[in-house]
Design an enzyme around this catalytic site. Structure first.
Site, mmCIF file in Angstrom:
data_model
loop_
_atom_site.group_PDB
_atom_site.id
_atom_site.type_symbol
_atom_site.label_atom_id
_atom_site.label_comp_id
_atom_site.label_asym_id
_atom_site.label_seq_id
_atom_site.Cartn_x
_atom_site.Cartn_y
_atom_site.Cartn_z
ATOM 1 N N CYS A 1 0.824 -1.215 0.000
ATOM 2 C CA CYS A 1 0.000 0.000 0.000
ATOM 3 C C CYS A 1 0.857 1.263 0.000
ATOM 4 C CB CYS A 1 -0.918 -0.029 1.219
ATOM 5 S SG CYS A 1 -1.766 1.501 1.512
ATOM 6 N N CYS B 1 -1.589 1.778 -3.004
ATOM 7 C CA CYS B 1 -2.552 2.868 -2.782
ATOM 8 C C CYS B 1 -1.921 4.264 -2.765
ATOM 9 C CB CYS B 1 -3.266 2.687 -1.445
ATOM 10 S SG CYS B 1 -3.446 0.996 -0.887
ATOM 11 N N LYS C 1 -0.132 5.436 -6.038
ATOM 12 C CA LYS C 1 -1.195 5.413 -7.058
ATOM 13 C C LYS C 1 -2.118 6.615 -6.918
ATOM 14 C CE LYS C 1 -4.872 4.138 -6.117
ATOM 15 N NZ LYS C 1 -5.350 2.774 -5.976
ATOM 16 N N TYR D 1 -8.509 -3.371 -11.552
ATOM 17 C CA TYR D 1 -8.109 -2.224 -10.739
ATOM 18 C C TYR D 1 -6.761 -1.609 -11.182
ATOM 19 C CZ TYR D 1 -10.811 -2.883 -6.260
ATOM 20 O OH TYR D 1 -11.721 -2.958 -5.263
ATOM 21 N N GLU E 1 -6.392 1.880 -13.302
ATOM 22 C CA GLU E 1 -5.917 3.052 -12.558
ATOM 23 C C GLU E 1 -4.626 3.591 -13.168
ATOM 24 O OE1 GLU E 1 -7.774 2.363 -8.109
ATOM 25 O OE2 GLU E 1 -5.733 1.718 -8.460
ATOM 26 N N HIS F 1 -26.756 20.397 -1.214
ATOM 27 C CA HIS F 1 -26.748 20.972 -2.557
ATOM 28 C C HIS F 1 -25.711 22.086 -2.630
ATOM 29 C CE1 HIS F 1 -28.441 21.825 -6.453
ATOM 30 N NE2 HIS F 1 -28.541 23.104 -6.156
ATOM 31 N N GLU G 1 -25.757 14.072 -3.539
ATOM 32 C CA GLU G 1 -27.186 14.322 -3.308
ATOM 33 C C GLU G 1 -28.071 13.536 -4.274
ATOM 34 O OE1 GLU G 1 -28.776 18.273 -4.203
ATOM 35 O OE2 GLU G 1 -27.049 18.685 -5.469
#
Ligand code: FAD
Ligand code: NAP
Length: 573
Positions: free
Chosen positions: A135, A140, A143, A276, A280, A548, A553
């Site tokens: 990671c 992660c 990346k 993935y 990515e 908003h 939303e």
């Protein structure tokens, strides 16, 4: 060890309990000590318990009087009293990545003597890195930072419409980005070492393999070997990128293990794979302005909701990524050396005799990852691994078929391969093994996000899986496009960002699948994942007032069902 006060009736009860069990104990009456108050303060800091009696058994914090009696009733106390001291360590963790470090640190906090061994075997291209696992070093973290570099490029393009004068040429410098990211990673590596030291976890930078029961051999970079023993072991060795097994792959191709520290810009790149890692990497490389092709063997993002996967690949295609579908590489040949050089790739169709070829500066293999379990000496102690992929089957408390050996993280069979999952499993495992906890890791409804140029976040089931499990007639799917406000002024496309929920009609329209394709999908999905854990229903979404103007939303106003066939394209803003 009982920390108490001379007049404390609860302390007296605990003493009686230990006496009745025939267990020797030490007692410190804090009211009789000059520094008793400070000791109590330190205890409060260590254990989060301000009161006495405060009880430790074999260095494990049990709690106060009630907790000690509860532990006696549940059998935990007897277990703690029996803990073996015949070994060098209470726990040896093999692998200092997300899962291993979390487990080791938690076990040390619970008072155990812990060792972590972490060793990075250099990639075929010679890349290696520091403590922290995939990671932090090659997953992660770099990346997401490269993804951010690409998003900034897009923001620069948008900024003109917001009044910024970017008419001068703006160029990206790969070397500057890599240097900054690698410096940041070095600081994280250092932080991990420091935190192990602070928690008195012994860290050894050596490769571990079992030589006999309860015993591992640790081999360091210089080839020096040392053996260590422990009462318990946790395997957290993670995975490494797979290679194609064709001519030229290991010599000339790179993987994600090499990309994030590549000292030169990769240039025109072929990315092999369509999950993935592939998408990515392809996404941010294209976002940095490179010519990128993705070679897809079967479908994009197999296992994910294919509706979303198709929309995602269509977006990437519209934004400059070429997709070569139903092809696999057959041969990689070096045409020119250099940084980058030139490679010729011959690929064959998966559907017929057709072959194609292309010339690229870099070939990035992202075709999956192999569990690092085959060179651990597991056969010497009888730990079973899957013949198919080397993954380790465990029961619901992460225990392997050998009772004192546990496993967490990417090497587990059938579990999500994600950092927070490995951390959660590692931490809870330590608490169950050495603390008074019985909490298990929950692998259901784990949210995830693919950090492609348009992020795809999801939690729960894909539509395909939901139909397979619950049958189409029992489901209601609500969906909508949405147009982020930030995109409108920038002149970016409408009817691209997409929201979808899958509800189980037989269970109060419970949301069993959540999918969002849009900016900051990771941030959006995280919150809705909590709601799903709390049993989110369509009605609850309808009852929730939106914020908003945001992208999230849209989930509070979903009113078109997929089954209605109504058009969801938006004509205006
Ligand atoms: P790892 O972190 O891989 O750690 C295992 C460690 O054990 C390594 O340091 C290894 O060198 C060491 N080791 C192996 N064998 C031995 C041995 N015999 N002796 C000593 N040490 C050994 N997950 C997310 O949640 N979000 C993301 O955005 C994300 N992005 C990713 C991007 C990429 C490119 C990749 C490849 C993965 C990504 N992941 C992401 C997945 C995530 O990195 C993993 O799920 C996570 O690191 C798994 O942790 P682990 O503890 O199982 O193993
Ligand atoms: P993966 O999910 O196993 O996907 C492998 C991909 O390579 C698939 O598209 C597969 O195609 C293809 N492939 C396999 N063998 C091939 C071959 N011989 N030739 C051509 N293509 C081939 O692997 P991954 O992308 O490396 O991801 C590994 C894990 O890391 C993921 O499960 C994920 O949990 C984790 N991860 C997470 C994140 C995140 O959270 N954002 C990011 C990256 C990685 P087929 O479909 O045809 O098999």
């Amino acid at each position: 060890m009982i920390f108490s006060k001379s007049c404390c009736p609860h302390g007296a009860r605990v003493k009686e309990l230990f006496s009745s069990l025939g267990v020797g104990y030490n007692i410190l009456d804090l009211d009789k000590l000059e520094d008793g108050v400070s000791i109590q303060e330190v205890l409060a800091e260590m254990t989060n318990q301000k009161t006495v009696p405060n009880i430790f058994v074999n260095k494990v914090h049990v709690g106060g009087c009630d907790r000690t009696f509860q532990a006696h009733q549940s059998g935990l106390l007897q277990k703690l009293l029996k803990e073996d001291s015949a070994y060098d360590y209470d726990l040896i963790v093999i692998g200092g990545g997300s899962g291993g470090l979390a487990c080791a640190k938690e076990a040390a906090i619970l008072g155990k003597k812990v060792m972590v061994l972490d060793f990075v075997v250099p990639s075929p291209q010679g890349t290696s890195w520091g403590l922290g696992g995939t990671c932090v070093n090659v997953g992660c973290i770099p990346k997401k930072l490269m993804h951010q570099a690409a998003l900034l490029g897009q923001a620069l393009k948008d900024s003109g419409k917001f009044g910024w004068d970017c008419s001068h040429e703006v160029k990206h410098n790969w070397e500057v980005m890599v240097e900054a990211i690698q410096n940041y990673i070095s600081s994280l590596n250092w932080g991990y070492r420091l935190s192990l030291r602070e928690k008195a976890v012994t860290y050894v930078n050596s490769y571990a393999e079992f030589v006999e029961h309860h015993t591992i051999k640790a081999t360091n970079k210089k080839g020096q070997e040392t053996c260590f023993t422990a009462a318990k072991f946790v395997l957290a060795t993670g995975e490494r990128p797979r290679y194609l097994g064709i001519q030229g792959d290991k010599e000339y191709c790179i993987t994600s293990d090499d990309l994030f520290s590549l000292p030169y810009c990769p240039g025109k790149t072929l990315v092999v794979g369509a999950s993935y890692v592939a998408l990515e990497c392809a996404g941010f490389l294209a976002g940095l302005g490179l010519d990128v092709t993705v070679m897809v063997r079967s479908v994009v993002l197999r296992g994910f909701d294919q509706d979303l996967a198709d929309r995602l690949s269509a977006y990437m295609e519209q934004h400059g990524v070429t997709f070569l579908r139903k092809f696999v590489p057959a041969q990689i040949q070096q045409l020119e050396k250099g940084s980058p050089g030139k490679l010729k790739v011959v690929a064959k169709s998966t559907e017929g005799p057709e072959t194609i070829s292309g010339v690229y500066n870099t070939v990035l293999l992202a075709i999956g990852r192999d569990a690092c379990t085959r060179r651990l000496g597991l056969e010497k102690i009888g730990v079973k691994i899957s013949d198919k992929d080397g993954k380790i089957p465990v029961n619901d408390v992460e225990q392997t078929n050998v009772s004192y050996v546990y496993a967490v993280g990417d090497i587990l069979e059938g579990k999500p391969e994600l950092t927070p999952v490995a951390i959660q499993a590692g931490k809870l495992l330590a608490r169950r093994l050495f603390g008074a906890s019985s909490e298990k890791c929950d692998y259901i409804n784990v949210p995830t996000t693919i950090f492609t140029p348009l992020e795809y976040g999801c939690c729960g089931l894909s539509e395909e899986k939901a139909i397979e499990i619950h049958k189409k007639e029992n489901l209601e799917v609500f969906h909508s496009f949405f147009w982020p406000l930030e995109w409108t002024l920038a002149g970016r496309e409408n009817n691209t960002c997409y929201a979808k929920i899958i509800c189980n009609k037989l269970d109060h329209d419970r949301v069993i699948g959540f999918h969002v394709l849009g900016p900051n999908a990771g941030e959006i999905t995280q919150g809705f994942a909590v709601a799903m854990k709390c049993g989110l229903t369509k009605q609850l979404l309808d009852d929730t007032v939106g914020i908003h103007p945001t992208c999230g939303e849209v989930f509070t106003t979903l009113d078109v069902t997929k089954s209605s066939g109504l058009d969801i394209t938006q004509k205006g803003c």
